[in-house]
Design an enzyme around this catalytic site. Structure first.
Site, PDB file in Angstrom:
ATOM      1  N   ARG A  39      31.476  25.023  74.979  1.00  0.00           N
ATOM      2  CA  ARG A  39      31.208  25.872  73.807  1.00  0.00           C
ATOM      3  C   ARG A  39      31.806  25.287  72.547  1.00  0.00           C
ATOM      4  O   ARG A  39      31.209  25.357  71.473  1.00  0.00           O
ATOM      5  CB  ARG A  39      31.747  27.285  74.069  1.00  0.00           C
ATOM      6  CG  ARG A  39      30.839  28.038  75.052  1.00  0.00           C
ATOM      7  CD  ARG A  39      31.574  29.154  75.730  1.00  0.00           C
ATOM      8  NE  ARG A  39      30.694  29.967  76.554  1.00  0.00           N
ATOM      9  CZ  ARG A  39      30.256  29.638  77.770  1.00  0.00           C
ATOM     10  NH1 ARG A  39      30.595  28.478  78.319  1.00  0.00           N
ATOM     11  NH2 ARG A  39      29.456  30.448  78.450  1.00  0.00           N
ATOM     12  N   GLY A 112      24.165  23.094  84.301  1.00  0.00           N
ATOM     13  CA  GLY A 112      23.358  24.277  83.989  1.00  0.00           C
ATOM     14  C   GLY A 112      23.760  24.861  82.638  1.00  0.00           C
ATOM     15  O   GLY A 112      22.921  25.344  81.875  1.00  0.00           O
ATOM     16  N   ARG A 140      17.289  24.412  89.742  1.00  0.00           N
ATOM     17  CA  ARG A 140      17.920  25.685  89.324  1.00  0.00           C
ATOM     18  C   ARG A 140      16.990  26.536  88.458  1.00  0.00           C
ATOM     19  O   ARG A 140      16.165  26.001  87.706  1.00  0.00           O
ATOM     20  CB  ARG A 140      19.252  25.386  88.636  1.00  0.00           C
ATOM     21  CG  ARG A 140      20.186  24.703  89.634  1.00  0.00           C
ATOM     22  CD  ARG A 140      21.537  24.469  89.082  1.00  0.00           C
ATOM     23  NE  ARG A 140      22.239  25.709  88.793  1.00  0.00           N
ATOM     24  CZ  ARG A 140      23.423  25.751  88.190  1.00  0.00           C
ATOM     25  NH1 ARG A 140      24.005  24.628  87.839  1.00  0.00           N
ATOM     26  NH2 ARG A 140      24.001  26.896  87.959  1.00  0.00           N
ATOM     27  N   SER A 184      25.325  36.946  83.435  1.00  0.00           N
ATOM     28  CA  SER A 184      25.355  35.487  83.320  1.00  0.00           C
ATOM     29  C   SER A 184      25.802  35.076  81.930  1.00  0.00           C
ATOM     30  O   SER A 184      25.149  35.385  80.931  1.00  0.00           O
ATOM     31  CB  SER A 184      23.976  34.891  83.602  1.00  0.00           C
ATOM     32  OG  SER A 184      23.939  33.546  83.132  1.00  0.00           O
ATOM     33  N   ASP A 340      32.893  31.277  90.205  1.00  0.00           N
ATOM     34  CA  ASP A 340      33.081  29.910  90.695  1.00  0.00           C
ATOM     35  C   ASP A 340      34.199  29.797  91.729  1.00  0.00           C
ATOM     36  O   ASP A 340      34.424  28.723  92.285  1.00  0.00           O
ATOM     37  CB  ASP A 340      33.344  28.962  89.517  1.00  0.00           C
ATOM     38  CG  ASP A 340      32.121  28.854  88.612  1.00  0.00           C
ATOM     39  OD1 ASP A 340      30.988  29.003  89.120  1.00  0.00           O
ATOM     40  OD2 ASP A 340      32.295  28.639  87.401  1.00  0.00           O
ATOM     41  N   ARG A 413      32.526  22.056  93.460  1.00  0.00           N
ATOM     42  CA  ARG A 413      33.412  23.143  93.922  1.00  0.00           C
ATOM     43  C   ARG A 413      33.500  23.173  95.449  1.00  0.00           C
ATOM     44  O   ARG A 413      34.515  23.576  96.013  1.00  0.00           O
ATOM     45  CB  ARG A 413      32.967  24.491  93.376  1.00  0.00           C
ATOM     46  CG  ARG A 413      32.849  24.497  91.863  1.00  0.00           C
ATOM     47  CD  ARG A 413      33.594  25.596  91.180  1.00  0.00           C
ATOM     48  NE  ARG A 413      33.333  25.531  89.747  1.00  0.00           N
ATOM     49  CZ  ARG A 413      34.178  25.055  88.831  1.00  0.00           C
ATOM     50  NH1 ARG A 413      35.371  24.628  89.175  1.00  0.00           N
ATOM     51  NH2 ARG A 413      33.842  25.005  87.552  1.00  0.00           N
TER      52      ARG A 413
HETATM   53  C1  S3P Z   1      29.459  29.240  83.103  1.00  0.00           C
HETATM   54  C2  S3P Z   1      29.067  30.448  83.587  1.00  0.00           C
HETATM   55  C3  S3P Z   1      28.962  30.746  85.016  1.00  0.00           C
HETATM   56  C4  S3P Z   1      29.604  29.670  85.895  1.00  0.00           C
HETATM   57  C5  S3P Z   1      29.370  28.295  85.403  1.00  0.00           C
HETATM   58  C6  S3P Z   1      29.841  28.129  83.970  1.00  0.00           C
HETATM   59  C7  S3P Z   1      29.525  29.076  81.644  1.00  0.00           C
HETATM   60  O1  S3P Z   1      27.623  30.905  85.317  1.00  0.00           O
HETATM   61  O2  S3P Z   1      29.131  29.783  87.219  1.00  0.00           O
HETATM   62  O3  S3P Z   1      30.081  27.373  86.207  1.00  0.00           O
HETATM   63  O4  S3P Z   1      30.217  28.158  81.173  1.00  0.00           O
HETATM   64  O5  S3P Z   1      28.888  29.871  80.946  1.00  0.00           O
HETATM   65  P1  S3P Z   1      26.822  32.253  84.984  1.00  0.00           P
HETATM   66  O6  S3P Z   1      25.779  31.897  84.016  1.00  0.00           O
HETATM   67  O7  S3P Z   1      26.328  32.706  86.316  1.00  0.00           O
HETATM   68  O8  S3P Z   1      27.772  33.256  84.374  1.00  0.00           O
END
Ligand code: S3P
Length: 457
Positions: A39, A112, A140, A184, A340, A413
């Site tokens: 971020r 992701g 994904r 999420s 996580d 992980r």
């Molecule tokens: C993350 C949010 C989580 C987490 C991922 C990092 C993030 O996923 O599993 O490793 O940095 O926003 P979600 O989108 O399911 O909250």
């Protein structure tokens, strides 16, 4: 200590602590937080002002984010454990920096977070971009960001809802009220980013509050963000951003330690008799520390000292020591706060007395691997009593684990969770594809060596 770990080209062989008379002791500063580093890079790259980020996480996932913004023409440099983003031009009519159309597809690697949050940024850019990822990322689900962003006026296309994505952005976007079925932080952050380029207020509701680093950081940079919790026990949360308002100022911050990375060593200390460990400079944002609440219920002896606020995030040092544990039930609403940490909780549960039931964790099936399947296969191979459920796991303990050859499923992980399980086993364990730890914790093995006090090697 030279023989407790043998690192091959890709696999790691681990001798258990019982063979070396070892325990976990000392102090550790975990790597910088992955979510906050992503971020900090995103928002610095979008602010037209200069930003400096100290102590960023230099792991593969965050480097993917950094390279994507370089490809979008943002002058980002990395030197002496510091990311600097030079000042740039503001796009007219926007509060954000002017980005340029990249010459090639943006490669999000395994991340992701990079792909989903970038979709939110590119939705509001009036050019066409492609987003690609590695084999795991290409499996994904992306409809969770594609659908709302298309409603805001972008045109995002994908085959079957999976990467690669083709993002045809437009500016300004339309505002949106969106109800997320599943909590999420990646989806919420993508929509907040798109909301910065939308006319009016964009609101994202989720059933349980997910990590709120985006809200904290964006607000500290001048964005107009408000939060509202639902009344009652349901725990839902709505976040609203006002688009095209509140010039986004530059960012100057130091990234605190990652709780999710520290969780592996917290678990190792809890399970190894005689252990006592202090973890320094740890991010203790309450939307991230669900694991701490659960292990305390299981009987973990932990203590937070030196609690402080740094760059709008709670930070502290955590003491943890060996503790006999009992099983616990994990409620659905607790999962987002430790999303996580579920694999390492499963390892911990093998050593806890009684049963541990994890429910409401279906999201784990669409992470870097199907984590419910991966952890239950790996722990079963080591002799654990574990059953996979549709949306969770049942684990019965305590159980003597035996060494085995296990795969990481290319998931960082899982690789780290199994390294901790290996420390407790009866014989040698081999973890194949261990090198994926570079995604979030490149120094994992060095840190593990630094906190193990072995007597016999
Ligand atoms: C993350 C949010 C989580 C987490 C991922 C990092 C993030 O996923 O599993 O490793 O940095 O926003 P979600 O989108 O399911 O909250």
């Amino acid at each position: 200590m030279k023989n407790q770990f043998v690192l091959g080209p890709r696999s790691l062989k681990i001798l258990p602590l019982r063979l070396t008379g070892g325990k976990i002791q000392g102090e550790l500063e975990p790597p910088a937080d992955k979510s906050i580093t992503h971020r900090a890079i995103f928002f610095s790259a979008l602010s037209p002002e200069k930003s400096v980020i100290e102590n960023p996480l230099l792991a593969e996932d965050c480097l993917s984010t950094l390279r994507c913004f370089q490809d979008l023409g943002v002058p980002i440099s990395l030197k002496n454990n510091r990311v600097t983003v030079a000042a740039g031009k503001k796009r007219s009519g926007s509060v954000l920096r002017l980005l340029s159309k990249p010459k090639r597809a943006l490669d999000c690697g395994n991340s992701g977070t990079t792909m989903r949050m970038l979709s939110g940024v590119l939705a509001g850019q009036p050019f066409l971009t492609s987003l690609v990822g590695d084999a795991s990322l290409s499996r994904r689900p992306m409809l969770r960001v594609i659908d709302p962003l298309n409603k805001m006026g972008a045109q995002i296309k994908s085959a079957n809802g999976n990467p690669p994505l083709r993002v045809n952005g437009s500016f300004p976007l339309k505002s949106l009220h969106w109800e997320n079925k599943v909590a999420s932080a990646q989806v919420k952050s993508a929509l907040l980013l798109a909301g910065l380029s939308a006319v009016g207020k964009t609101c994202v509701w989720e059933p349980v509050k997910s990590r709120d680093h985006s809200e904290r950081l964006l607000r500290s940079m001048g964005a107009q963000i408000t939060q509202k919790r639902d009344a009652g026990l349901a725990g839902g949360c709505a976040v609203t951003v006002r688009g095209l308002a509140g010039a986004l100022r530059g960012l100057h911050m130091r990234i605190p330690g990652d709780f999710s990375s520290a969780a592996f060593f917290i678990a190792a200390a809890l399970m190894s008799p005689g252990s006592k460990l202090k973890i320094n400079n740890l991010n203790l944002n309450p939307t991230r520390t669900g694991f701490l609440n659960v292990i305390r219920r299981m009987g973990a002896k932990t203590r937070i000292v030196n609690a402080r606020m740094k760059s709008n995030e709670p930070v502290g040092d955590l003491w943890v020591e060996y503790s006999p544990l009992k099983g616990a039930e994990l409620k659905c609403c607790e999962v987002p706060g430790m999303i996580d940490e579920v694999p390492i909780l499963a390892v911990l549960a093998t050593q806890a007395k009684g049963s541990t039931k994890i429910r409401g964790a279906g999201e784990l099936r669409v992470k870097e691997s199907d984590r419910l399947r991966a952890i239950s296969l790996c722990l079963s191979a080591m002799g654990a009593r574990i059953a996979e459920r549709k949306e969770g796991l049942d684990i019965w303990g305590p159980c003597a684990l035996r060494g085995a050859k296990v795969r990481s499923f290319g998931d960082h992980r899982i690789a780290m969770s199994m390294s901790i399980a290996a420390l407790l086993a009866q014989g040698k364990t081999e973890i194949v594809d261990f090198d994926c730890v570079r995604i979030s914790y490149p120094d994992f093995l060095q840190d593990m060596k630094s906190v193990i006090r072995a007597q016999k090697i």
